[in-house]
Enzyme design. Structure first.
Site, PDB file in Angstrom:
ATOM      1  N   THR A   7      39.094  50.894 -86.838  1.00 31.82           N
ATOM      2  CA  THR A   7      37.493  50.474 -87.547  1.00 31.82           C
ATOM      3  C   THR A   7      36.643  50.547 -86.612  1.00 31.82           C
ATOM      4  O   THR A   7      36.947  49.858 -85.480  1.00 31.82           O
ATOM      5  CB  THR A   7      37.439  49.523 -88.701  1.00 31.82           C
ATOM      6  OG1 THR A   7      36.225  49.795 -89.030  1.00 31.82           O
ATOM      7  CG2 THR A   7      37.832  48.239 -88.049  1.00 31.82           C
ATOM      8  N   ASN A   9      33.534  49.608 -87.671  1.00 31.15           N
ATOM      9  CA  ASN A   9      32.611  48.818 -88.305  1.00 31.15           C
ATOM     10  C   ASN A   9      32.920  47.344 -87.944  1.00 31.15           C
ATOM     11  O   ASN A   9      33.957  46.582 -88.215  1.00 31.15           O
ATOM     12  CB  ASN A   9      32.775  48.729 -89.897  1.00 31.15           C
ATOM     13  CG  ASN A   9      31.714  48.133 -90.788  1.00 31.15           C
ATOM     14  OD1 ASN A   9      31.507  47.113 -90.331  1.00 31.15           O
ATOM     15  ND2 ASN A   9      31.442  48.615 -91.756  1.00 31.15           N
ATOM     16  N   GLU A  40      37.042  62.561 -88.783  1.00 35.49           N
ATOM     17  CA  GLU A  40      36.204  62.717 -89.709  1.00 35.49           C
ATOM     18  C   GLU A  40      36.603  62.346 -91.045  1.00 35.49           C
ATOM     19  O   GLU A  40      37.911  62.536 -91.583  1.00 35.49           O
ATOM     20  CB  GLU A  40      35.959  64.448 -89.926  1.00 35.49           C
ATOM     21  CG  GLU A  40      34.518  64.544 -90.593  1.00 35.49           C
ATOM     22  CD  GLU A  40      34.362  66.103 -90.649  1.00 35.49           C
ATOM     23  OE1 GLU A  40      33.619  66.456 -91.890  1.00 35.49           O
ATOM     24  OE2 GLU A  40      35.045  67.039 -90.193  1.00 35.49           O
ATOM     25  N   ASP A  69      39.889  51.593 -95.424  1.00 32.66           N
ATOM     26  CA  ASP A  69      38.897  52.760 -96.198  1.00 32.66           C
ATOM     27  C   ASP A  69      38.277  51.710 -97.437  1.00 32.66           C
ATOM     28  O   ASP A  69      39.139  51.666 -98.300  1.00 32.66           O
ATOM     29  CB  ASP A  69      39.335  54.026 -96.241  1.00 32.66           C
ATOM     30  CG  ASP A  69      37.996  54.892 -96.472  1.00 32.66           C
ATOM     31  OD1 ASP A  69      37.199  54.808 -95.416  1.00 32.66           O
ATOM     32  OD2 ASP A  69      37.636  55.736 -97.355  1.00 32.66           O
ATOM     33  N   TYR A 157      26.876  46.574 -99.235  1.00 30.41           N
ATOM     34  CA  TYR A 157      26.300  46.453-100.332  1.00 30.41           C
ATOM     35  C   TYR A 157      26.273  44.822-100.887  1.00 30.41           C
ATOM     36  O   TYR A 157      25.971  44.491-102.009  1.00 30.41           O
ATOM     37  CB  TYR A 157      26.960  47.182-101.369  1.00 30.41           C
ATOM     38  CG  TYR A 157      26.836  48.836-101.335  1.00 30.41           C
ATOM     39  CD1 TYR A 157      25.796  49.454-101.956  1.00 30.41           C
ATOM     40  CD2 TYR A 157      27.629  49.417-100.586  1.00 30.41           C
ATOM     41  CE1 TYR A 157      25.765  50.833-101.803  1.00 30.41           C
ATOM     42  CE2 TYR A 157      27.747  50.746-100.277  1.00 30.41           C
ATOM     43  CZ  TYR A 157      26.804  51.338-101.136  1.00 30.41           C
ATOM     44  OH  TYR A 157      26.526  52.870-100.768  1.00 30.41           O
ATOM     45  N   ASP A 158      26.775  43.960 -99.884  1.00 26.76           N
ATOM     46  CA  ASP A 158      26.832  42.452-100.227  1.00 26.76           C
ATOM     47  C   ASP A 158      25.610  41.962-100.939  1.00 26.76           C
ATOM     48  O   ASP A 158      25.909  41.258-101.993  1.00 26.76           O
ATOM     49  CB  ASP A 158      27.135  41.631 -98.975  1.00 26.76           C
ATOM     50  CG  ASP A 158      28.627  41.953 -98.708  1.00 26.76           C
ATOM     51  OD1 ASP A 158      29.461  42.430 -99.550  1.00 26.76           O
ATOM     52  OD2 ASP A 158      29.042  41.448 -97.520  1.00 26.76           O
ATOM     53  N   LYS A 178      33.945  34.684 -99.409  1.00 26.88           N
ATOM     54  CA  LYS A 178      34.135  36.326 -99.578  1.00 26.88           C
ATOM     55  C   LYS A 178      35.570  36.258 -99.079  1.00 26.88           C
ATOM     56  O   LYS A 178      36.155  37.231 -99.519  1.00 26.88           O
ATOM     57  CB  LYS A 178      33.039  36.893 -98.443  1.00 26.88           C
ATOM     58  CG  LYS A 178      33.213  38.438 -98.779  1.00 26.88           C
ATOM     59  CD  LYS A 178      32.192  39.253 -98.025  1.00 26.88           C
ATOM     60  CE  LYS A 178      32.607  40.993 -98.345  1.00 26.88           C
ATOM     61  NZ  LYS A 178      32.222  41.681 -97.375  1.00 26.88           N
ATOM     62  N   ARG A 184      38.886  43.196 -99.457  1.00 26.95           N
ATOM     63  CA  ARG A 184      39.616  43.239 -98.304  1.00 26.95           C
ATOM     64  C   ARG A 184      40.464  42.206 -98.109  1.00 26.95           C
ATOM     65  O   ARG A 184      41.725  42.358 -97.516  1.00 26.95           O
ATOM     66  CB  ARG A 184      38.654  43.209 -97.052  1.00 26.95           C
ATOM     67  CG  ARG A 184      38.998  43.383 -95.828  1.00 26.95           C
ATOM     68  CD  ARG A 184      37.920  43.777 -94.811  1.00 26.95           C
ATOM     69  NE  ARG A 184      37.458  45.069 -95.133  1.00 26.95           N
ATOM     70  CZ  ARG A 184      35.983  45.234 -95.789  1.00 26.95           C
ATOM     71  NH1 ARG A 184      35.519  44.086 -95.968  1.00 26.95           N
ATOM     72  NH2 ARG A 184      35.695  46.402 -96.039  1.00 26.95           N
TER      73      ARG A 184
HETATM   74  P1  ITT Z   1      35.193  52.482 -90.408  1.00 28.22           P
HETATM   75  O1  ITT Z   1      35.441  53.834 -91.099  1.00 28.22           O
HETATM   76  O2  ITT Z   1      34.955  52.746 -89.042  1.00 28.22           O
HETATM   77  O3  ITT Z   1      36.363  51.690 -90.719  1.00 28.22           O
HETATM   78  P2  ITT Z   1      33.057  52.489 -92.248  1.00 28.22           P
HETATM   79  O4  ITT Z   1      31.830  51.394 -92.274  1.00 28.22           O
HETATM   80  O5  ITT Z   1      32.366  53.699 -91.960  1.00 28.22           O
HETATM   81  O6  ITT Z   1      33.950  51.967 -91.014  1.00 28.22           O
HETATM   82  P3  ITT Z   1      33.990  52.909 -94.755  1.00 28.22           P
HETATM   83  O7  ITT Z   1      34.222  54.444 -94.514  1.00 28.22           O
HETATM   84  O8  ITT Z   1      35.283  52.395 -95.467  1.00 28.22           O
HETATM   85  O9  ITT Z   1      33.974  52.277 -93.407  1.00 28.22           O
HETATM   86  O10 ITT Z   1      32.817  52.816 -95.443  1.00 28.22           O
HETATM   87  C1  ITT Z   1      32.896  51.834 -96.332  1.00 28.22           C
HETATM   88  C2  ITT Z   1      31.424  51.329 -96.887  1.00 28.22           C
HETATM   89  O11 ITT Z   1      31.637  50.573 -98.066  1.00 28.22           O
HETATM   90  C3  ITT Z   1      30.840  50.550 -96.057  1.00 28.22           C
HETATM   91  O12 ITT Z   1      29.887  51.263 -95.156  1.00 28.22           O
HETATM   92  C4  ITT Z   1      29.794  49.618 -96.866  1.00 28.22           C
HETATM   93  O13 ITT Z   1      28.860  50.538 -97.158  1.00 28.22           O
HETATM   94  C5  ITT Z   1      30.792  49.491 -98.012  1.00 28.22           C
HETATM   95  N1  ITT Z   1      31.680  48.339 -97.905  1.00 28.22           N
HETATM   96  C6  ITT Z   1      32.894  48.315 -97.822  1.00 28.22           C
HETATM   97  N2  ITT Z   1      33.362  47.057 -97.641  1.00 28.22           N
HETATM   98  C7  ITT Z   1      32.339  46.254 -98.063  1.00 28.22           C
HETATM   99  C8  ITT Z   1      32.106  44.905 -97.978  1.00 28.22           C
HETATM  100  O14 ITT Z   1      32.898  44.152 -97.843  1.00 28.22           O
HETATM  101  N3  ITT Z   1      30.703  44.437 -98.427  1.00 28.22           N
HETATM  102  C9  ITT Z   1      29.715  45.289 -98.721  1.00 28.22           C
HETATM  103  N4  ITT Z   1      30.007  46.879 -98.539  1.00 28.22           N
HETATM  104  C10 ITT Z   1      31.120  47.119 -98.141  1.00 28.22           C
END
Ligand code: ITT
Length: 204
Positions: A7, A9, A40, A69, A157-158, A178, A184
């Site tokens: 990831t 993120n 992608e 994801d 969106y937390d 959380k 997760r």
């Molecule tokens: P990676 O693909 O690199 O893992 P990303 O942020 O692009 O990072 P995703 O494609 O899975 O990850 O996008 C998930 C989105 O959903 C994330 O950017 C948030 O906006 C939302 N999201 C997922 N889990 C969340 C959480 O625990 N709390 C708040 N928002 C969340």
């Protein structure tokens, strides 16, 4: 065992590291592989994207890799933003704009009809078990979308994801709670059970 968290993120990374802190695996990040090109995320489902992320990371590094994801499914919007949660308001990702867009889309929806769930799909690639090298895990967490941001913890969106049992948003609850109840945390609990079962088999 070495495990690569596929990831980019940093918030997911921190949550996963905390949730897996007692599991006997050595966790690595993509920052250790500067040449790795992000995939992608064009899959039609969370599962497709999770597998895509994990598979690309495993192919590049040769280490067992875990892709996450995740997305927010809002019932009044027929499951949107779902797989498009990160880029709901466009690219590059902007959590504030995403929340503004979601609040606007739900403007005419009564509070009790704002039911939603976070879903997390994890894909593990490159770890052989039961004749397979590909494994998936899933977790959900139910809540309601509120109009006003509350709390300062977490990400995405937390601040507008409200948990009825606690009367608070994820962003108000903070990491300790959380990381016990989230989508997760639940997906990682499945993953942990899977790993622990494997370690027991090795000991026998
Ligand atoms: P990676 O693909 O690199 O893992 P990303 O942020 O692009 O990072 P995703 O494609 O899975 O990850 O996008 C998930 C989105 O959903 C994330 O950017 C948030 O906006 C939302 N999201 C997922 N889990 C969340 C959480 O625990 N709390 C708040 N928002 C969340």
């Amino acid at each position: 065992m070495h495990l690569l968290l596929a990831t980019r993120n940093p918030h997911k990374m921190i949550e996963i590291r905390l949730i897996l802190s007692r599991v006997p695996v050595t966790l690595h990040g993509l920052d250790e592989f500067p040449g790795f090109q992000d995939v992608e995320e064009d899959g039609a489902t969370l599962l497709e994207n999770a597998v895509k992320k994990a598979r690309a990371a495993f192919r590049y590094t040769g280490w067992p890799s875990l892709g996450d994801d995740s997305g927010l499914e809002v019932d009044a919007l027929d499951g949107e933003p779902g797989v498009r949660s990160a880029r709901y308001s466009g690219v590059p990702h902007d959590a504030e704009k995403n929340m503004d867009k979601l609040i606007a889309a739900l403007r005419d929806v009564r509070p009790e009809r704002r039911t939603a769930r976070f879903r997390c799909v994890l894909a593990l690639e490159g770890y052989e078990r039961d004749g397979a090298t590909s494994h998936t895990f899933e977790g959900c967490c139910d809540g309601l979308i509120i109009d006003e941001r509350k709390g300062r913890h977490g990400f995405g969106y937390d601040p507008i994801f409200w948990i009825p049992e606690y009367g608070r948003t994820f962003a108000e609850l903070g990491p300790e709670i959380k990381n016990r109840i989230s989508h997760r945390a639940r997906a990682l609990a499945e993953f942990r059970t899977f790993l622990e079962r494997g370690l027991e088999v090795q000991r026998v």
